[in-house]
Design an enzyme around this catalytic site. Sequence first.
Site, PDB file in Angstrom:
ATOM      1  N   CYS A  19      46.564  32.229  26.936  1.00  0.00           N
ATOM      2  CA  CYS A  19      46.092  33.130  27.985  1.00  0.00           C
ATOM      3  C   CYS A  19      47.011  34.330  28.204  1.00  0.00           C
ATOM      4  O   CYS A  19      46.706  35.197  29.024  1.00  0.00           O
ATOM      5  CB  CYS A  19      45.927  32.360  29.284  1.00  0.00           C
ATOM      6  SG  CYS A  19      44.935  30.860  29.072  1.00  0.00           S
ATOM      7  N   HIS A  36      38.087  33.373  33.859  1.00  0.00           N
ATOM      8  CA  HIS A  36      39.306  33.443  33.054  1.00  0.00           C
ATOM      9  C   HIS A  36      38.937  33.687  31.594  1.00  0.00           C
ATOM     10  O   HIS A  36      38.357  32.820  30.948  1.00  0.00           O
ATOM     11  CB  HIS A  36      40.085  32.137  33.216  1.00  0.00           C
ATOM     12  CG  HIS A  36      41.445  32.140  32.601  1.00  0.00           C
ATOM     13  ND1 HIS A  36      41.953  33.210  31.887  1.00  0.00           N
ATOM     14  CD2 HIS A  36      42.429  31.191  32.588  1.00  0.00           C
ATOM     15  CE1 HIS A  36      43.166  32.921  31.468  1.00  0.00           C
ATOM     16  NE2 HIS A  36      43.473  31.704  31.890  1.00  0.00           N
ATOM     17  N   LYS A  59      40.240  37.411  38.476  1.00  0.00           N
ATOM     18  CA  LYS A  59      39.536  36.274  37.876  1.00  0.00           C
ATOM     19  C   LYS A  59      38.542  35.661  38.861  1.00  0.00           C
ATOM     20  O   LYS A  59      37.646  34.923  38.443  1.00  0.00           O
ATOM     21  CB  LYS A  59      40.529  35.213  37.415  1.00  0.00           C
ATOM     22  CG  LYS A  59      41.338  35.579  36.175  1.00  0.00           C
ATOM     23  CD  LYS A  59      42.236  34.432  35.754  1.00  0.00           C
ATOM     24  CE  LYS A  59      43.043  34.762  34.506  1.00  0.00           C
ATOM     25  NZ  LYS A  59      44.118  35.743  34.767  1.00  0.00           N
ATOM     26  N   HIS A 107      47.942  36.344  37.738  1.00  0.00           N
ATOM     27  CA  HIS A 107      47.250  35.486  36.772  1.00  0.00           C
ATOM     28  C   HIS A 107      46.164  34.711  37.503  1.00  0.00           C
ATOM     29  O   HIS A 107      45.043  34.622  37.013  1.00  0.00           O
ATOM     30  CB  HIS A 107      48.262  34.555  36.109  1.00  0.00           C
ATOM     31  CG  HIS A 107      47.708  33.762  34.970  1.00  0.00           C
ATOM     32  ND1 HIS A 107      47.056  34.353  33.912  1.00  0.00           N
ATOM     33  CD2 HIS A 107      47.710  32.421  34.722  1.00  0.00           C
ATOM     34  CE1 HIS A 107      46.674  33.407  33.049  1.00  0.00           C
ATOM     35  NE2 HIS A 107      47.050  32.228  33.529  1.00  0.00           N
ATOM     36  N   PHE A 161      48.988  28.464  28.099  1.00  0.00           N
ATOM     37  CA  PHE A 161      49.342  27.141  27.597  1.00  0.00           C
ATOM     38  C   PHE A 161      50.476  27.283  26.573  1.00  0.00           C
ATOM     39  O   PHE A 161      50.491  28.208  25.778  1.00  0.00           O
ATOM     40  CB  PHE A 161      48.138  26.480  26.916  1.00  0.00           C
ATOM     41  CG  PHE A 161      47.124  25.882  27.855  1.00  0.00           C
ATOM     42  CD1 PHE A 161      47.264  25.964  29.225  1.00  0.00           C
ATOM     43  CD2 PHE A 161      46.020  25.212  27.348  1.00  0.00           C
ATOM     44  CE1 PHE A 161      46.330  25.394  30.085  1.00  0.00           C
ATOM     45  CE2 PHE A 161      45.067  24.638  28.195  1.00  0.00           C
ATOM     46  CZ  PHE A 161      45.234  24.727  29.562  1.00  0.00           C
ATOM     47  N   GLU A 220      52.665  30.389  40.805  1.00  0.00           N
ATOM     48  CA  GLU A 220      52.757  31.846  40.658  1.00  0.00           C
ATOM     49  C   GLU A 220      53.219  32.486  41.969  1.00  0.00           C
ATOM     50  O   GLU A 220      54.015  33.432  41.968  1.00  0.00           O
ATOM     51  CB  GLU A 220      51.409  32.440  40.234  1.00  0.00           C
ATOM     52  CG  GLU A 220      51.500  33.944  40.014  1.00  0.00           C
ATOM     53  CD  GLU A 220      50.254  34.556  39.395  1.00  0.00           C
ATOM     54  OE1 GLU A 220      50.323  35.720  38.975  1.00  0.00           O
ATOM     55  OE2 GLU A 220      49.211  33.867  39.335  1.00  0.00           O
TER      56      GLU A 220
END
Length: 415
Positions: A165, A342, A337, A305, A401, A316
């Site tokens: 991502c 996403h 998002k 994010h 990830f 975050e």
Amino acid sequence: MPELQRVVVTGLGAVTPIGNDVPTYWEGLCSGRNGIAPVTLFDTTGFATRIGGEVKDFDPLEYFDRKEARRVDRFAQFAMAASLQALRDAQLEITPQNCYDVGIIIGTGIGGIKVLEEQHEILRTKGPDRCSPFMIPMMIGNMAAGLTAIRVGAKGPNACTVTACAAGSNAVGDAFRLVQRGYAQVMICGGTEAAITPLSFAGFCACRAMTTNNEDYLHASRPFDRDRDGFVLGEGAGILILESLDHALRRGARIYAEMVGYGMTCDAYHITNVAPEGEGAARAIKAALLDGQISPQEVGYINAHGTSTPANDPNETKAIKTALGEHAYKVPVSSTKSMTGHLLGGSGGIEAVATVLAVYHDIAPPTINLVHPDPECDLDYVSSGARSTAIEVALSNSFGFGGHNVTLAFRKYRG
């Protein structure tokens, strides 16, 4: 070491769940338009998650002839379309004289999974001799950058970032470094993804990363909300034209913003979970600030994010507080998002576009669906509509990830 070049953004392109060009995308963000709906690209019967952020009404024949469109996977179609938009927006023509100074980096997390699934079914049911000779070049992730270069004639540096991502943001950051150091005068960069497919959904459902709030899909993507239960998968592409300031000024280009910082770190912690307290993310934010010689007090907006997952959002939040100190509470933050879902490797691309436009227009887009704030998420998440606010510097966060963390920093262009 040669003198570092200043780097500016001169063109933008986007194909997203809320608009297939930049003006429509930006208007959708500012108006809080929701791009999440039941999936139509495949039969979701039996899947725990049945909703997504699909790109709607995208006609590849606006960008390709019919024969070419059949030989380009959807993820690469989105990237090529957004790249052509960005070049038009920048009013930049690639010629035999300048083609060696124009490069491309386009990131993707998954690449051509649609064609992989289709060809596996052909292998299974009809045998190996029936598989397409175009399967491999349609499937591999670097083809978004490679095919775009072939289409536009860009012969400079060319690469593909594959960092889950964070891939789109890594692409923008790496392109920034190339222009900054004089390896290219212009870079076409960003991220793309088209992973709304049965196998992709099955995998994300199996690891319980996606929301199962299928009935109330308009409120399923709810970053920083107490009731969030997972992300919504989206698709699309976002592309920026980065250009050395000297090159942009020589040709009289319109400048959206100056790119000034790039921070990249790794959690080295877990294959999917984020490091405790957002430690790695905080270091990426600090690295971008240091790279851009930015004080925390100068930051006027953060495009988070903000995945709407239980683990990401509070971590975050902690990372932003660690990096910015008390100023964190004064910074408008939003997760776009909430509207697009996403986009995995494509998210950094469309969110960099949104961040640049926030700086250019002095507008922070909203975080929709934030109704019941999580007590652990206690920053200013712009939850009641787009906000007009002076933005000198804006940050865009992307975390992937494998522990990949990226922060991009853009500053208002002052000449």
